[in-house]
Design an enzyme around this catalytic site. Structure first.
Site, PDB file in Angstrom:
ATOM      1  N   ASP A  63       1.834 -13.949 -45.979  1.00 55.94           N
ATOM      2  CA  ASP A  63       1.575 -14.125 -47.406  1.00 55.94           C
ATOM      3  C   ASP A  63       2.842 -14.583 -48.151  1.00 55.94           C
ATOM      4  OD1 ASP A  63      -0.508 -13.440 -49.504  1.00 55.94           O
ATOM      5  OD2 ASP A  63       1.122 -12.185 -50.240  1.00 55.94           O
ATOM      6  N   ASP A 120     -16.307  -3.405 -44.516  1.00 55.30           N
ATOM      7  CA  ASP A 120     -15.375  -2.569 -43.758  1.00 55.30           C
ATOM      8  C   ASP A 120     -15.183  -3.134 -42.349  1.00 55.30           C
ATOM      9  OD1 ASP A 120     -17.824  -1.761 -42.549  1.00 55.30           O
ATOM     10  OD2 ASP A 120     -18.081  -0.264 -44.154  1.00 55.30           O
ATOM     11  N   ASP A 155     -20.889  -4.679 -44.615  1.00 54.26           N
ATOM     12  CA  ASP A 155     -20.713  -3.265 -44.964  1.00 54.26           C
ATOM     13  C   ASP A 155     -21.475  -2.400 -43.967  1.00 54.26           C
ATOM     14  OD1 ASP A 155     -20.337  -0.878 -46.261  1.00 54.26           O
ATOM     15  OD2 ASP A 155     -21.692  -1.332 -47.941  1.00 54.26           O
ATOM     16  N   GLU A 174       1.645 -18.895 -45.598  1.00 56.14           N
ATOM     17  CA  GLU A 174       1.191 -19.371 -46.893  1.00 56.14           C
ATOM     18  C   GLU A 174       2.436 -19.827 -47.644  1.00 56.14           C
ATOM     19  OE1 GLU A 174      -1.078 -18.040 -50.996  1.00 56.14           O
ATOM     20  OE2 GLU A 174       0.384 -16.742 -50.060  1.00 56.14           O
TER      21      GLU A 174
HETATM   22  C1  GLC Z   1      -1.235 -14.702 -51.826  1.00 60.89           C
HETATM   23  C2  GLC Z   1      -2.629 -14.222 -51.536  1.00 60.89           C
HETATM   24  C3  GLC Z   1      -3.246 -13.760 -52.822  1.00 60.89           C
HETATM   25  C4  GLC Z   1      -2.425 -12.632 -53.371  1.00 60.89           C
HETATM   26  C5  GLC Z   1      -0.965 -13.036 -53.534  1.00 60.89           C
HETATM   27  C6  GLC Z   1      -0.091 -11.864 -53.755  1.00 60.89           C
HETATM   28  O1  GLC Z   1      -1.219 -15.808 -52.647  1.00 60.89           O
HETATM   29  O2  GLC Z   1      -3.365 -15.221 -50.900  1.00 60.89           O
HETATM   30  O3  GLC Z   1      -4.571 -13.367 -52.666  1.00 60.89           O
HETATM   31  O4  GLC Z   1      -2.928 -12.233 -54.603  1.00 60.89           O
HETATM   32  O5  GLC Z   1      -0.477 -13.666 -52.365  1.00 60.89           O
HETATM   33  O6  GLC Z   1       0.022 -11.106 -52.574  1.00 60.89           O
END
Ligand code: GLC
Length: 508
Positions: free
Chosen positions: A201, A29, A21, A253
């Site tokens: 994501d 930040d 921070d 992911e």
């Molecule tokens: C992914 C992210 C997680 C988030 C979700 C929705 O799983 O890692 O943190 O809440 O997507 O965007």
């Protein structure tokens, strides 16, 4: 041709709210990150992945994006971002940003427009279904609650909209070419500012099954998804990234707990550069369990030339030091993580051996129960741990008086120094960075393997148990790094202490 940078890199995940921070408001930040770049260079990581810092009402702490092309004032400004990228690059650090394509915030101008009327030209940018307010269109459940429907009734316009996550995170309609174009523009926005790649994501979930059928496992099932169409969209992202110079990269992911399925998202070298494979993260700290997970990666990834990734902790899961239960195991796990074949991803604070913060009920803020792993990083041993006067947004992790960057930096026996020695060993060894992986005869409860590239070789031995083990490795070896620091520089005598893991280099 030399291998691209991201194969030999170690990536360090920064969760900006909790890293550092600079303005003293109790929330991390971008300027706070910039001021700690030298520490990350000292540690020896190669790339940073920044969790979201875009404009957001923070219903999901930034994973609900209200503007993909601006910084939330809580984190700073676009100028702060540019300065951070420039300073990182100057120090040889690459920068990956988080890209959240499955959903926006319900406060994104696109959704506000879509929601305003059925006639809005943005209406079809989201997923709307007719029905009646008493019955959601199907049995799909929202991710965090696992019981609430993945649909919200919009009273004003009389339709349901889809959200695999919170109602504040409406899913974009990836069947609409205008959405594809607009989201490509958001990638270009970051690429033009010089980012080196993206963590994407929930990228496996973009396109949903036509007709929105009921499914057996209503909150996780891939039966909800049109995988074929999603792969096609991902190939589009890859073409866009490849049109830029400088080996821009992607790591997806793909939250599917099947390594065979995960492998599909590499395509034929025309989809994601890297994909997170989560089954190892959920494996117990046991040699047999890990051997199985590693074998699955070798079986599925090697034949298609897919480059693996390894991760033990992130902002969505309890930290592995806590899951595995002791610092000794967490140290041995660091040796494993940083010596397997593939790109390792570290999560801020694991290099300090942090465990999750205990969150009293009145301080719970995350609807997904993930606050503990997101505790602020203690930089110093002082009561404010280097954060300034305001109470930070989450409580400190346990033992912050001693488990902090400053104290561990002056203590050569700390977890921090172990990570630093492991990162230095990787940098010094082409075999550890890019070499082959081959198992060697292993004692019960332990694992031995060798990494090789040309003339360069390393052996790694990991004891997953609390009992000493005998585990000779053919050849003569010197201990290069020891998880407990014991005997570095000495010959390896074929035995490991409790919870001990070693990196070995040939003696001659
Ligand atoms: C992914 C992210 C997680 C988030 C979700 C929705 O799983 O890692 O943190 O809440 O997507 O965007």
């Amino acid at each position: 041709m030399p291998e691209p940078w991201w194969k030999s890199a170690v990536v360090y995940q920064i969760y900006p709210r909790s890293f550092a921070d600079a303005n003293g408001d109790g929330v991390g930040d971008l300027e706070g990150i910039r001021r700690h770049l030298d520490h990350l260079v000292w540690l020896g990581v190669d790339a940073l992945w920044l969790s979201p810092f875009y404009r957001s009402p923070m219903a999901d702490f930034g994973y609900d994006v209200a503007d993909y092309c601006d910084v939330d004032p809580l984190f700073g400004t676009l100028e702060d971002f540019d300065r951070l990228v420039a300073d990182a690059h100057q120090r040889g650090l690459k920068v990956l940003v988080d890209w959240v394509p499955n959903h926006s915030s319900d406060r994104h101008a696109w959704f506000e427009d879509a929601r305003a009327s059925r006639e809005s030209d943005k209406r079809d940018w989201y997923v709307w279904v007719d029905g009646t307010p008493d019955a959601p269109p199907n049995n799909w459940k929202a991710a965090f609650s696992q019981v609430d429907p993945a649909w919200t009734w919009d009273e004003a316009t009389g339709q349901w909209y889809l959200h695999l996550f919170l109602p504040e995170q409406p899913d974009l309609n990836w069947r609409n070419p205008a959405v594809v174009d607009a989201m490509h523009d958001t990638l270009r926005f970051c690429l033009d500012r010089g980012v080196d790649g993206f963590r994407m994501d929930v990228v496996h979930a973009l396109v949903k099954r036509e007709g929105f059928p009921d499914v057996d496992d209503p909150w996780l099932s891939t039966d909800r998804l049109d995988e074929h169409a999603t792969h096609e969209r991902i190939r589009g992202f890859r073409r866009l990234l490849d049109s830029y110079p400088g080996d821009r990269t992607s790591v997806g992911e793909v939250f599917i707990l099947s390594t065979a399925k995960v492998a599909e998202y590499y395509g034929r070298g025309d989809e994601l550069h890297m994909v997170f494979n989560f089954p190892p993260l959920y494996a117990k700290w046991e040699a047999a369990a890990w051997r199985k997970r590693i074998d699955r990666v070798v079986e599925e990834f090697d034949p298609i030339g897919a480059w693996p990734t390894w991760v033990l902790s992130n902002h969505d899961n309890p930290r592995h030091a806590g899951r595995y239960g002791t610092e000794g195991r967490a140290r041995a796990a660091a040796v494993l993580l940083l010596t397997l074949r593939g790109t390792p991803f570290l999560y801020q604070g694991e290099e300090l051996g942090l465990t999750d913060a205990v969150i009293p009920p009145e301080r719970v803020v995350d609807p997904g129960g993930r606050d503990g792993t997101r505790a602020p990083i203690p930089w110093t041993g002082t009561p404010d741990h280097g954060w300034g006067p305001a109470e930070p947004w989450l409580p400190w992790p346990p033992d912050a008086e001693t488990r902090n960057a400053e104290s561990e930096r002056v203590d050569p026996s700390s977890v921090l120094h172990l990570y630093r020695r492991l990162l230095a060993a990787r940098h010094g060894s082409p075999a550890l960075q890019l070499g082959t992986w081959a198992p060697r005869p292993s004692a019960d409860g332990a694992l031995a393997y060798e990494r090789t590239l040309g003339d360069d070789r390393r052996a790694v031995v990991v004891n997953f148990t609390e009992a000493p083990v005998e585990m000779p490795v053919e050849g003569e070896w010197t201990i290069e790094v020891a998880s407990d620091g014991a005997g570095e520089g000495d010959p390896y005598r074929g035995a490991l202490g409790p919870d001990q893991a070693l990196v070995l280099r040939p003696r001659f």
